[in-house]
Design a protein around this motif. Structure first.
Motif, PDB file in Angstrom:
ATOM      1  N   PHE A  56       0.780  -1.244  -0.272  1.00 44.08           N
ATOM      2  CA  PHE A  56      -0.128  -0.168   0.071  1.00 44.08           C
ATOM      3  C   PHE A  56       0.782   1.318  -0.090  1.00 44.08           C
ATOM      4  CE2 PHE A  56      -2.801  -3.106   2.155  1.00 44.08           C
ATOM      5  CZ  PHE A  56      -3.726  -3.217   0.985  1.00 44.08           C
ATOM      6  N   LEU A  57       2.142   1.140   0.511  1.00 40.97           N
ATOM      7  CA  LEU A  57       2.850   2.374   0.715  1.00 40.97           C
ATOM      8  C   LEU A  57       4.150   2.245  -0.243  1.00 40.97           C
ATOM      9  CD1 LEU A  57       3.005   2.957   4.373  1.00 40.97           C
ATOM     10  CD2 LEU A  57       1.477   3.922   2.763  1.00 40.97           C
ATOM     11  N   LYS A  58       4.420   1.103  -0.880  1.00 37.60           N
ATOM     12  CA  LYS A  58       5.481   0.932  -1.961  1.00 37.60           C
ATOM     13  C   LYS A  58       6.703   1.282  -1.305  1.00 37.60           C
ATOM     14  CE  LYS A  58       2.202   0.764  -5.072  1.00 37.60           C
ATOM     15  NZ  LYS A  58       1.849  -0.542  -5.691  1.00 37.60           N
ATOM     16  N   GLU A  59       6.843   0.671  -0.040  1.00 36.24           N
ATOM     17  CA  GLU A  59       8.087   0.728   0.679  1.00 36.24           C
ATOM     18  C   GLU A  59       8.878  -0.569   0.077  1.00 36.24           C
ATOM     19  OE1 GLU A  59       7.616   0.836   4.881  1.00 36.24           O
ATOM     20  OE2 GLU A  59       6.795   2.791   4.777  1.00 36.24           O
ATOM     21  N   LYS A  60      10.219  -0.349   0.129  1.00 39.94           N
ATOM     22  CA  LYS A  60      11.161  -1.192  -0.704  1.00 39.94           C
ATOM     23  C   LYS A  60      11.105  -2.620   0.483  1.00 39.94           C
ATOM     24  CE  LYS A  60      13.996   1.546  -3.242  1.00 39.94           C
ATOM     25  NZ  LYS A  60      15.391   1.992  -3.477  1.00 39.94           N
ATOM     26  N   ILE A  61      11.050  -3.682  -0.267  1.00 40.66           N
ATOM     27  CA  ILE A  61      11.436  -5.121   0.618  1.00 40.66           C
ATOM     28  C   ILE A  61      12.289  -6.082  -0.207  1.00 40.66           C
ATOM     29  CG2 ILE A  61       9.251  -6.187  -0.451  1.00 40.66           C
ATOM     30  CD1 ILE A  61       8.702  -7.492   2.286  1.00 40.66           C
ATOM     31  N   ASN A  62      13.538  -6.332   0.680  1.00 41.77           N
ATOM     32  CA  ASN A  62      14.332  -7.338  -0.368  1.00 41.77           C
ATOM     33  C   ASN A  62      14.102  -8.516   0.060  1.00 41.77           C
ATOM     34  OD1 ASN A  62      15.554  -7.869   2.382  1.00 41.77           O
ATOM     35  ND2 ASN A  62      16.680  -5.620   2.071  1.00 41.77           N
ATOM     36  N   PRO A  63      14.883  -9.406  -0.616  1.00 39.02           N
ATOM     37  CA  PRO A  63      14.716 -10.926  -0.643  1.00 39.02           C
ATOM     38  C   PRO A  63      14.815 -11.466   0.768  1.00 39.02           C
ATOM     39  CG  PRO A  63      15.765 -10.617  -2.484  1.00 39.02           C
ATOM     40  CD  PRO A  63      15.915  -9.180  -1.934  1.00 39.02           C
ATOM     41  N   LEU A  64      16.070 -11.034   1.558  1.00 41.62           N
ATOM     42  CA  LEU A  64      16.329 -11.413   2.894  1.00 41.62           C
ATOM     43  C   LEU A  64      15.091 -11.070   3.709  1.00 41.62           C
ATOM     44  CD1 LEU A  64      18.385 -12.435   4.693  1.00 41.62           C
ATOM     45  CD2 LEU A  64      19.189 -10.202   5.186  1.00 41.62           C
ATOM     46  N   THR A  65      14.389 -10.044   3.601  1.00 39.39           N
ATOM     47  CA  THR A  65      13.249  -9.796   4.215  1.00 39.39           C
ATOM     48  C   THR A  65      12.169 -10.613   4.084  1.00 39.39           C
ATOM     49  OG1 THR A  65      13.600  -7.422   4.261  1.00 39.39           O
ATOM     50  CG2 THR A  65      11.690  -7.868   5.005  1.00 39.39           C
ATOM     51  N   ILE A  66      11.959 -11.149   2.812  1.00 39.96           N
ATOM     52  CA  ILE A  66      10.955 -11.987   2.288  1.00 39.96           C
ATOM     53  C   ILE A  66      11.285 -13.199   2.982  1.00 39.96           C
ATOM     54  CG2 ILE A  66       9.966 -13.667   0.515  1.00 39.96           C
ATOM     55  CD1 ILE A  66      10.574 -11.038  -1.262  1.00 39.96           C
ATOM     56  N   PHE A  67      12.494 -13.665   3.215  1.00 36.95           N
ATOM     57  CA  PHE A  67      12.967 -15.018   3.931  1.00 36.95           C
ATOM     58  C   PHE A  67      12.725 -14.940   5.223  1.00 36.95           C
ATOM     59  CE2 PHE A  67      16.185 -17.763   6.017  1.00 36.95           C
ATOM     60  CZ  PHE A  67      15.781 -18.809   5.637  1.00 36.95           C
ATOM     61  N   ALA A  68      12.618 -13.943   5.851  1.00 39.34           N
ATOM     62  CA  ALA A  68      12.633 -13.232   7.512  1.00 39.34           C
ATOM     63  C   ALA A  68      10.832 -13.703   7.554  1.00 39.34           C
ATOM     64  CB  ALA A  68      13.111 -11.944   7.732  1.00 39.34           C
ATOM     65  N   ILE A  69      10.176 -13.166   6.768  1.00 42.42           N
ATOM     66  CA  ILE A  69       8.929 -13.271   6.891  1.00 42.42           C
ATOM     67  C   ILE A  69       8.365 -14.562   6.844  1.00 42.42           C
ATOM     68  CG2 ILE A  69       6.613 -12.832   5.763  1.00 42.42           C
ATOM     69  CD1 ILE A  69       7.691 -10.332   4.523  1.00 42.42           C
ATOM     70  N   PHE A  70       9.009 -15.553   6.113  1.00 37.43           N
ATOM     71  CA  PHE A  70       8.637 -17.115   6.033  1.00 37.43           C
ATOM     72  C   PHE A  70       9.103 -17.674   7.315  1.00 37.43           C
ATOM     73  CE2 PHE A  70      10.157 -21.398   5.214  1.00 37.43           C
ATOM     74  CZ  PHE A  70       9.010 -21.849   4.987  1.00 37.43           C
ATOM     75  N   VAL A  71      10.359 -17.227   7.777  1.00 38.51           N
ATOM     76  CA  VAL A  71      10.626 -17.860   9.133  1.00 38.51           C
ATOM     77  C   VAL A  71       9.720 -17.704  10.113  1.00 38.51           C
ATOM     78  CG1 VAL A  71      12.631 -17.982  10.725  1.00 38.51           C
ATOM     79  CG2 VAL A  71      13.016 -18.148   8.339  1.00 38.51           C
ATOM     80  N   CYS A  72       9.555 -16.146  10.187  1.00 40.53           N
ATOM     81  CA  CYS A  72       8.837 -15.873  11.258  1.00 40.53           C
ATOM     82  C   CYS A  72       7.422 -16.422  11.191  1.00 40.53           C
ATOM     83  CB  CYS A  72       8.788 -14.409  11.063  1.00 40.53           C
ATOM     84  SG  CYS A  72       7.975 -13.491  12.638  1.00 40.53           S
ATOM     85  N   THR A  73       6.732 -16.647  10.044  1.00 44.51           N
ATOM     86  CA  THR A  73       5.507 -17.246  10.106  1.00 44.51           C
ATOM     87  C   THR A  73       5.526 -18.476  10.434  1.00 44.51           C
ATOM     88  OG1 THR A  73       4.933 -15.816   8.214  1.00 44.51           O
ATOM     89  CG2 THR A  73       3.559 -17.799   8.506  1.00 44.51           C
ATOM     90  N   VAL A  74       6.458 -19.413  10.102  1.00 44.57           N
ATOM     91  CA  VAL A  74       6.505 -20.683  10.696  1.00 44.57           C
ATOM     92  C   VAL A  74       6.579 -20.756  12.106  1.00 44.57           C
ATOM     93  CG1 VAL A  74       8.177 -22.658  10.721  1.00 44.57           C
ATOM     94  CG2 VAL A  74       7.635 -21.621   8.539  1.00 44.57           C
ATOM     95  N   GLY A  75       7.120 -19.864  12.870  1.00 43.73           N
ATOM     96  CA  GLY A  75       7.548 -19.790  14.379  1.00 43.73           C
ATOM     97  C   GLY A  75       5.973 -19.276  14.910  1.00 43.73           C
ATOM     98  N   VAL A  76       5.341 -18.273  14.072  1.00 42.92           N
ATOM     99  CA  VAL A  76       4.236 -17.866  14.668  1.00 42.92           C
ATOM    100  C   VAL A  76       3.228 -18.960  14.656  1.00 42.92           C
ATOM    101  CG1 VAL A  76       2.252 -16.400  14.475  1.00 42.92           C
ATOM    102  CG2 VAL A  76       4.532 -15.514  14.421  1.00 42.92           C
ATOM    103  N   VAL A  77       2.954 -19.727  13.444  1.00 41.93           N
ATOM    104  CA  VAL A  77       1.898 -20.731  13.452  1.00 41.93           C
ATOM    105  C   VAL A  77       2.207 -21.846  14.338  1.00 41.93           C
ATOM    106  CG1 VAL A  77       1.231 -22.404  11.736  1.00 41.93           C
ATOM    107  CG2 VAL A  77       1.362 -19.995  10.940  1.00 41.93           C
ATOM    108  N   GLY A  78       3.582 -22.026  14.550  1.00 38.68           N
ATOM    109  CA  GLY A  78       3.784 -23.369  15.324  1.00 38.68           C
ATOM    110  C   GLY A  78       3.725 -22.922  16.830  1.00 38.68           C
ATOM    111  N   ASN A  79       3.774 -21.883  17.234  1.00 42.84           N
ATOM    112  CA  ASN A  79       3.350 -21.430  18.596  1.00 42.84           C
ATOM    113  C   ASN A  79       1.928 -21.276  18.849  1.00 42.84           C
ATOM    114  OD1 ASN A  79       3.302 -19.980  21.365  1.00 42.84           O
ATOM    115  ND2 ASN A  79       5.702 -19.312  20.767  1.00 42.84           N
ATOM    116  N   ALA A  80       1.151 -20.962  17.645  1.00 42.24           N
ATOM    117  CA  ALA A  80      -0.234 -20.809  17.788  1.00 42.24           C
ATOM    118  C   ALA A  80      -0.980 -22.344  17.910  1.00 42.24           C
ATOM    119  CB  ALA A  80      -0.802 -20.040  16.854  1.00 42.24           C
TER     120      ALA A  80
END
Length: 232
Positions: A56-80
């Motif tokens: 929505f704001l067109k802020e930059k996001i790089n491949p490392l951040t995308i990988f970080a999102i995946f790792v964080c999502t796995v942790g969050v879903v697992g904890n939930a």
């Protein structure tokens, strides 16, 4: 307040998203999950905000951040979904899901507030947030039966939430959003996870299971990668 045409949708949304829906979902979530589990789920806020800021704001996001999102999502879903049910967590899947939904609405607020950054005074934005929250909470408060006994600890807690987790928090966040990208501002919320685990351990005597510990490490690792990715 020097209103600018077309901003009504953002001004109306900030109060509805946060404190409105955010606090409503967060409060209900604490009935079903523990503070430490809720803090782990709250660590997903930076990556959710980074994605929404990119869309929505067109802020930059790089491949490392995308990988970080995946790792964080796995942790969050697992904890939930792998949290154990007990006296401390009556329904962890429901509670943690509500926390995750609360983080989504808080991210919506960050995007809307970023849109308004620099256009309006900080106190004006905070006042509109307060009015929006009042429109949601006041009817519910009048509809809900009041307690017959006034507990001093509850009064202190409500005062703390209103002053520090309300006014001071939003003044600080709105100021930061005027000078820093929304995705970067959200990354600092990873401190919530650290403080929640420490305080819940010493004040609420909460403990983490081995599976939750692994998921927690994944969540923290994902957030750290996201912070590093913002610097690249």
């Amino acid at each position: 307040m020097p209103y600018q045409k077309g901003d009504w949708k953002y001004l109306a949304s900030i109060g509805i998203f946060d404190p409105g829906l955010f606090f409503l979902l967060q409060s209900f979530a604490m009935k079903y999950t523990t503070a430490s589990q809720g803090g782990a789920i709250a660590a997903s806020y930076p990556v959710i905000t980074a994605v929404m800021a990119r869309i929505f704001l067109k802020e930059k996001i790089n491949p490392l951040t995308i990988f970080a999102i995946f790792v964080c999502t796995v942790g969050v879903v697992g904890n939930a979904f792998f949290a154990s049910v007990g006296s401390e967590a009556l329904n962890p899947v429901l509670g943690n899901s509500l926390v995750l939904l609360a983080m989504f609405f808080s991210s919506c607020y960050a995007v809307c507030a970023r849109k308004l950054a620099g256009r309006y005074p900080l106190l004006s934005i905070a006042a509109i947030q307060t009015l929006g929250g009042m429109c949601i909470f006041l009817p519910l408060a009048l509809w809900t039966p009041f307690s017959q006994k006034i507990i001093p600890q509850a009064l202190w807690s409500m005062g703390y939430l209103g002053l520090f987790a309300g006014l001071f928090l939003y003044l600080a966040i709105n100021y930061a959003l005027q000078h820093i990208q929304a995705g970067t501002v959200a990354l600092f919320s990873n401190l919530i996870l650290l403080f929640v685990i420490v305080f819940s351990y010493f004040l609420l005597d909460e403990r983490l299971t081995a599976v939750q510990g692994v998921c927690l490490l994944l969540t923290v690792g994902g957030v750290c990668l996201a912070i590093y990715g913002q610097k690249k």
